[in-house]
Design a protein around this motif. Structure first.
Motif, PDB file in Angstrom:
ATOM      1  N   ALA A  24     -38.627  51.142 104.157  1.00  0.00           N
ATOM      2  CA  ALA A  24     -38.379  49.706 103.856  1.00  0.00           C
ATOM      3  C   ALA A  24     -38.326  49.412 102.790  1.00  0.00           C
ATOM      4  O   ALA A  24     -37.016  48.789 102.222  1.00  0.00           O
ATOM      5  CB  ALA A  24     -39.593  49.491 103.732  1.00  0.00           C
ATOM      6  N   ILE A  25     -37.722  50.409 101.814  1.00  0.00           N
ATOM      7  CA  ILE A  25     -37.328  50.271 100.390  1.00  0.00           C
ATOM      8  C   ILE A  25     -36.368  50.888 100.190  1.00  0.00           C
ATOM      9  O   ILE A  25     -35.006  50.794 100.080  1.00  0.00           O
ATOM     10  CB  ILE A  25     -37.994  50.945  99.158  1.00  0.00           C
ATOM     11  N   ARG A  26     -36.345  52.338 100.778  1.00  0.00           N
ATOM     12  CA  ARG A  26     -34.771  52.931 100.982  1.00  0.00           C
ATOM     13  C   ARG A  26     -34.149  51.796 101.963  1.00  0.00           C
ATOM     14  O   ARG A  26     -32.574  51.800 101.477  1.00  0.00           O
ATOM     15  CB  ARG A  26     -34.764  54.586 101.889  1.00  0.00           C
ATOM     16  N   THR A  27     -33.891  51.139 103.009  1.00  0.00           N
ATOM     17  CA  THR A  27     -33.333  50.598 103.905  1.00  0.00           C
ATOM     18  C   THR A  27     -32.967  49.264 102.425  1.00  0.00           C
ATOM     19  O   THR A  27     -32.023  48.535 102.952  1.00  0.00           O
ATOM     20  CB  THR A  27     -33.843  49.450 105.635  1.00  0.00           C
ATOM     21  N   ALA A  28     -33.756  48.441 102.560  1.00  0.00           N
ATOM     22  CA  ALA A  28     -33.248  47.785 100.901  1.00  0.00           C
ATOM     23  C   ALA A  28     -31.923  47.575 100.504  1.00  0.00           C
ATOM     24  O   ALA A  28     -31.217  46.777 100.089  1.00  0.00           O
ATOM     25  CB  ALA A  28     -34.254  47.248 100.289  1.00  0.00           C
ATOM     26  N   PRO A  46     -33.975  44.422 108.218  1.00  0.00           N
ATOM     27  CA  PRO A  46     -34.991  44.749 109.127  1.00  0.00           C
ATOM     28  C   PRO A  46     -36.140  43.358 108.242  1.00  0.00           C
ATOM     29  O   PRO A  46     -35.434  43.689 106.037  1.00  0.00           O
ATOM     30  CB  PRO A  46     -35.599  46.059 108.608  1.00  0.00           C
ATOM     31  N   SER A  47     -36.806  42.941 108.422  1.00  0.00           N
ATOM     32  CA  SER A  47     -38.101  41.704 107.703  1.00  0.00           C
ATOM     33  C   SER A  47     -38.537  42.554 106.869  1.00  0.00           C
ATOM     34  O   SER A  47     -38.813  42.229 106.217  1.00  0.00           O
ATOM     35  CB  SER A  47     -38.572  41.138 108.773  1.00  0.00           C
ATOM     36  N   ALA A  48     -38.223  43.653 107.339  1.00  0.00           N
ATOM     37  CA  ALA A  48     -39.428  44.797 105.975  1.00  0.00           C
ATOM     38  C   ALA A  48     -38.891  45.587 105.149  1.00  0.00           C
ATOM     39  O   ALA A  48     -39.307  45.130 103.757  1.00  0.00           O
ATOM     40  CB  ALA A  48     -40.132  45.987 106.968  1.00  0.00           C
ATOM     41  N   ALA A  49     -37.293  45.430 105.032  1.00  0.00           N
ATOM     42  CA  ALA A  49     -37.067  45.485 103.920  1.00  0.00           C
ATOM     43  C   ALA A  49     -37.086  44.199 103.102  1.00  0.00           C
ATOM     44  O   ALA A  49     -36.842  44.490 101.879  1.00  0.00           O
ATOM     45  CB  ALA A  49     -35.125  45.699 104.010  1.00  0.00           C
ATOM     46  N   SER A  51     -39.295  41.958 102.734  1.00  0.00           N
ATOM     47  CA  SER A  51     -40.522  41.821 102.336  1.00  0.00           C
ATOM     48  C   SER A  51     -40.330  42.785 101.391  1.00  0.00           C
ATOM     49  O   SER A  51     -41.411  42.713 100.018  1.00  0.00           O
ATOM     50  CB  SER A  51     -41.430  41.913 103.552  1.00  0.00           C
ATOM     51  N   ALA A  52     -39.647  43.893 101.271  1.00  0.00           N
ATOM     52  CA  ALA A  52     -40.316  45.427 100.305  1.00  0.00           C
ATOM     53  C   ALA A  52     -39.812  44.267  98.706  1.00  0.00           C
ATOM     54  O   ALA A  52     -39.675  44.677  97.602  1.00  0.00           O
ATOM     55  CB  ALA A  52     -39.626  46.635 100.918  1.00  0.00           C
ATOM     56  N   LEU A  53     -38.233  43.788  99.587  1.00  0.00           N
ATOM     57  CA  LEU A  53     -37.365  43.304  97.641  1.00  0.00           C
ATOM     58  C   LEU A  53     -38.102  42.688  96.961  1.00  0.00           C
ATOM     59  O   LEU A  53     -38.289  42.294  96.080  1.00  0.00           O
ATOM     60  CB  LEU A  53     -35.873  42.809  98.542  1.00  0.00           C
ATOM     61  N   MET A  79     -31.558  33.769  99.445  1.00  0.00           N
ATOM     62  CA  MET A  79     -30.501  34.802  98.892  1.00  0.00           C
ATOM     63  C   MET A  79     -31.285  36.063  98.012  1.00  0.00           C
ATOM     64  O   MET A  79     -31.658  35.076  97.591  1.00  0.00           O
ATOM     65  CB  MET A  79     -29.370  34.049  98.494  1.00  0.00           C
ATOM     66  N   ILE A  80     -30.837  36.595  98.474  1.00  0.00           N
ATOM     67  CA  ILE A  80     -31.021  38.204  97.138  1.00  0.00           C
ATOM     68  C   ILE A  80     -29.592  38.375  96.944  1.00  0.00           C
ATOM     69  O   ILE A  80     -28.868  38.875  98.580  1.00  0.00           O
ATOM     70  CB  ILE A  80     -31.716  39.069  98.220  1.00  0.00           C
ATOM     71  N   ALA A  81     -29.265  38.226  95.975  1.00  0.00           N
ATOM     72  CA  ALA A  81     -28.118  39.082  95.911  1.00  0.00           C
ATOM     73  C   ALA A  81     -28.012  39.797  94.965  1.00  0.00           C
ATOM     74  O   ALA A  81     -29.234  40.372  93.493  1.00  0.00           O
ATOM     75  CB  ALA A  81     -26.907  37.953  95.478  1.00  0.00           C
ATOM     76  N   LEU A  82     -26.955  40.781  94.199  1.00  0.00           N
ATOM     77  CA  LEU A  82     -26.831  41.558  93.517  1.00  0.00           C
ATOM     78  C   LEU A  82     -25.440  41.541  92.555  1.00  0.00           C
ATOM     79  O   LEU A  82     -23.972  40.971  93.068  1.00  0.00           O
ATOM     80  CB  LEU A  82     -26.137  42.805  93.794  1.00  0.00           C
TER      81      LEU A  82
END
Length: 223
Positions: A24-28, A46-49, A51-53, A79-82
């Motif tokens: 999940a962390i790797r995918t995030a 994925p929702s798991a990614a 959630s990990a973020l 929203m989650i952004a860089l």
């Protein structure tokens, strides 16, 4: 980076399924590097990614900071952004990423419509503004003072990358009205920041001598 990797090991030691959490962390990480802006309802993330973020936010903030990015999260827009932290120094590969004139005008037109939607009450509860290709091309023409691209070129070329980076979503085409619906996402403010807009306005004034943006900015401010 060594500290961040050590912290990752500590995170994995505390969970029951370390293999699933690591995935999940790797995918995030991969999703944010590819899209730059993602949302809770993004189908291909994925929702798991997601959630990990959120659960390991501090870890991710430190991780992306090493690459010169600030991790931002907004609960209203989901929203989650860089966001690049150093605006003074050009990022790696900036020469290859330079925009063409039509790409630049398209971005500016989308940001204008987004702000117009906010000012006029046309923004929904998740911070999204709904428009269509006719309205977008109309604004494009007014900014450029030139014939806009075709709808096909707009969708297949100019909007394609903006969809990938979380700025817009292209909806269905109304065959009777001959128009395609577009949703402008809050990520447009990340990709087309205030500093970016100011530089574009100065460039466009020199290139096109267009007073459209200044005039419309005054009208929007009065809404």
């Amino acid at each position: 980076m060594a500290f961040e990797l050590k912290e990752l090991g500590q995170i994995l030691d505390k969970v029951e399924d370390s293999e699933a959490e690591a995935e999940a962390i790797r995918t995030a990480i991969q999703a944010l590097l590819f899209h730059q802006v993602i949302y809770d309802d993004m189908q291909n993330v994925p929702s798991a990614a997601i959630s990990a973020l959120k659960e390991h936010r501090v870890f991710f903030e430190k991780y992306f900071a090493t690459a010169g990015f600030k991790l931002t999260m907004d609960s209203r827009s989901q929203m989650i952004a860089l966001v690049p932290e150093d605006h003074e120094k050009p990022p790696y590969g900036w020469r290859q990423m330079r925009l063409k004139k039509d790409e630049t005008i398209t971005r500016l037109a989308l940001r204008f419509l987004f702000e117009k939607g906010l000012a006029s009450g046309g923004m929904d509860e998740t911070g999204r503004v709904h428009t269509d290709t006719i309205e977008l091309l109309d604004v494009y023409q007014k900014i450029a003072k030139a014939t806009p691209p075709s709808e096909r070129q707009l969708i297949e070329t100019l909007l394609r990358d903006l969809s990938r980076v979380g700025c817009i979503r292209v909806g269905d085409r109304d065959k009777e009205a001959k128009v395609t619906r577009i949703t402008i996402l809050p990520g447009i403010r990340v990709m087309v920041s205030d500093d970016f807009v100011e530089r574009l306005e100065a460039w466009l004034e020199k290139e096109t001598a267009s007073g459209f943006l200044e005039e419309q900015g005054q009208e929007t401010a009065n809404v």
